[in-house]
Each structure stands twice: as C-alpha cells, then as structure tokens.
Scaffold this motif. Structure first.
Motif, PDB file in Angstrom:
ATOM      1  N   MET A   1       0.831  -1.212   0.000  1.00 16.66           N
ATOM      2  CA  MET A   1       0.000   0.000   0.000  1.00 16.66           C
ATOM      3  C   MET A   1       0.861   1.257   0.000  1.00 16.66           C
ATOM      4  SD  MET A   1      -2.973  -1.036  -0.406  1.00 16.66           S
ATOM      5  CE  MET A   1      -3.764   0.551  -0.279  1.00 16.66           C
ATOM      6  N   GLN A   2       1.988   1.205   0.708  1.00 11.49           N
ATOM      7  CA  GLN A   2       2.895   2.350   0.729  1.00 11.49           C
ATOM      8  C   GLN A   2       3.501   2.575  -0.655  1.00 11.49           C
ATOM      9  OE1 GLN A   2       6.067   1.970   3.570  1.00 11.49           O
ATOM     10  NE2 GLN A   2       6.638   4.127   3.417  1.00 11.49           N
ATOM     11  N   ALA A   3       3.905   1.492  -1.323  1.00  9.98           N
ATOM     12  CA  ALA A   3       4.460   1.621  -2.679  1.00  9.98           C
ATOM     13  C   ALA A   3       3.396   2.134  -3.645  1.00  9.98           C
ATOM     14  CB  ALA A   3       5.011   0.275  -3.146  1.00  9.98           C
ATOM     15  N   ALA A   4       2.155   1.653  -3.496  1.00  8.19           N
ATOM     16  CA  ALA A   4       1.070   2.129  -4.357  1.00  8.19           C
ATOM     17  C   ALA A   4       0.797   3.609  -4.127  1.00  8.19           C
ATOM     18  CB  ALA A   4      -0.189   1.306  -4.097  1.00  8.19           C
ATOM     19  N   THR A   5       0.882   4.046  -2.880  1.00  7.75           N
ATOM     20  CA  THR A   5       0.681   5.460  -2.566  1.00  7.75           C
ATOM     21  C   THR A   5       1.791   6.309  -3.176  1.00  7.75           C
ATOM     22  OG1 THR A   5      -0.407   4.870  -0.494  1.00  7.75           O
ATOM     23  CG2 THR A   5       0.398   7.123  -0.686  1.00  7.75           C
ATOM     24  N   ILE A   6       3.029   5.815  -3.072  1.00  6.81           N
ATOM     25  CA  ILE A   6       4.159   6.546  -3.656  1.00  6.81           C
ATOM     26  C   ILE A   6       3.966   6.694  -5.166  1.00  6.81           C
ATOM     27  CG2 ILE A   6       6.629   6.377  -4.177  1.00  6.81           C
ATOM     28  CD1 ILE A   6       6.964   5.074  -1.387  1.00  6.81           C
ATOM     29  N   LEU A   7       3.600   5.591  -5.825  1.00  2.31           N
ATOM     30  CA  LEU A   7       3.470   5.621  -7.284  1.00  2.31           C
ATOM     31  C   LEU A   7       2.248   6.378  -7.773  1.00  2.31           C
ATOM     32  CD1 LEU A   7       4.635   2.042  -8.258  1.00  2.31           C
ATOM     33  CD2 LEU A   7       5.792   4.203  -8.662  1.00  2.31           C
ATOM     34  N   SER A   8       1.306   6.674  -6.895  1.00  4.98           N
ATOM     35  CA  SER A   8       0.124   7.413  -7.328  1.00  4.98           C
ATOM     36  C   SER A   8       0.342   8.924  -7.323  1.00  4.98           C
ATOM     37  CB  SER A   8      -1.073   7.058  -6.451  1.00  4.98           C
ATOM     38  OG  SER A   8      -0.856   7.511  -5.132  1.00  4.98           O
ATOM     39  N   SER A   9       1.442   9.395  -6.750  1.00  6.55           N
ATOM     40  CA  SER A   9       1.690  10.845  -6.728  1.00  6.55           C
ATOM     41  C   SER A   9       2.156  11.329  -8.102  1.00  6.55           C
ATOM     42  CB  SER A   9       2.740  11.196  -5.672  1.00  6.55           C
ATOM     43  OG  SER A   9       4.019  10.804  -6.103  1.00  6.55           O
ATOM     44  N   ILE A  10       1.899  12.575  -8.391  1.00  2.00           N
ATOM     45  CA  ILE A  10       2.236  13.152  -9.696  1.00  2.00           C
ATOM     46  C   ILE A  10       3.753  13.208  -9.895  1.00  2.00           C
ATOM     47  CG2 ILE A  10       2.175  15.555  -8.959  1.00  2.00           C
ATOM     48  CD1 ILE A  10       0.707  14.338 -12.230  1.00  2.00           C
ATOM     49  N   VAL A  11       4.502  13.449  -8.831  1.00  7.03           N
ATOM     50  CA  VAL A  11       5.964  13.499  -8.932  1.00  7.03           C
ATOM     51  C   VAL A  11       6.520  12.127  -9.278  1.00  7.03           C
ATOM     52  CG1 VAL A  11       8.093  13.952  -7.649  1.00  7.03           C
ATOM     53  CG2 VAL A  11       6.133  15.459  -7.353  1.00  7.03           C
TER      54      VAL A  11
END
Length: 129
Positions: free
Chosen positions: A59-69
């Motif tokens: 979930m943390q990796a998915a959250t990271i990859l969902s950011s625009i940056v």
C-alpha cells in the motif's frame, strides 16, 4: 636552438556556438540514457522490495506511485529506457552492417531513433496518466 613552431589552430571555447551533428547528439543521449537506466534500477528494486515486504508495504508503494511526482519520474525512466533500447538497436544494426557507415545513414538512423523515442514517450505518458 630550433625554431619555435607556432600552431595555427582555431580555438572556440564558447560551447553555445558549437553545433553537434544529430548522430553525435544521439550517441551522447544513448550514454546519458544508460546512466539514467542504471540509477533507475536501484529505485525500481527499492519499490519492488517495499511492495513485496508486506501488505502495508504494498500500500505504501502504491501510494508513492500514485503521486504526480512519482509518475513524472517513472515517465522519465520509461523514456530513458525506450531511448536506450532504440539507440542500442541502432548500434547493433550498424555493427552488423545493416545500416551503412555513412554520414547520411548515420544522420537518418539517429533521426529515426529520436523520433521513435518521442512516440514511445508520448505513449508512456498516456499509459501513466
């Protein structure tokens, strides 16, 4: 004592006035994209390790990859990888003699690689966003 020879060489230290041929630019970009790809492997392996560590890590990796940056960085990685693959295929075709060793063939193949990479880059952007 011998005569001192005066070397008559043109000296141009203004880098903004130097025009590189497209084939030289393609070669430099191939090296730069290789370095970017090498660094990207570390980033991607870190994200893979994080996502496989636990459900919370996923979930943390998915959250990271969902950011625009992160999407922009991932788009840059995909673009560098696409360019490096296209440039590598160009070099292989030249090494095996399928692309002649001439200025026009080198220029044309470099233009094809850059154009193909632009198309792949746009497709990667559409895929990510």
């Amino acid at each position: 004592m011998g005569a001192i020879l005066k070397k008559q060489r043109p000296i141009n230290l203004d880098l903004q006035t130097i025009q590189l041929p497209v084939s030289a630019l393609a070669s430099i970009l191939h090296r730069v994209s290789g370095v970017i790809t090498f660094v990207a492997v570390g980033i991607l392996l870190w994200l893979l390790g994080l996502s496989l560590s636990s459900p919370e890590g996923f979930m943390q990796a998915a959250t990271i990859l969902s950011s625009i940056v992160a999407k922009f960085i991932f788009w840059g990685i995909l673009t560098a990888l696409a360019y490096h693959i296209c440039g590598g295929i160009r070099h292989l075709l030249m090494d095996f003699g399928y692309i002649p060793e001439s200025l026009t063939a080198g220029t044309r193949s470099a233009q094809v690689v850059i154009g193909l990479t632009l198309v792949l880059s746009i497709l990667a952007g559409v895929f990510l966003w």
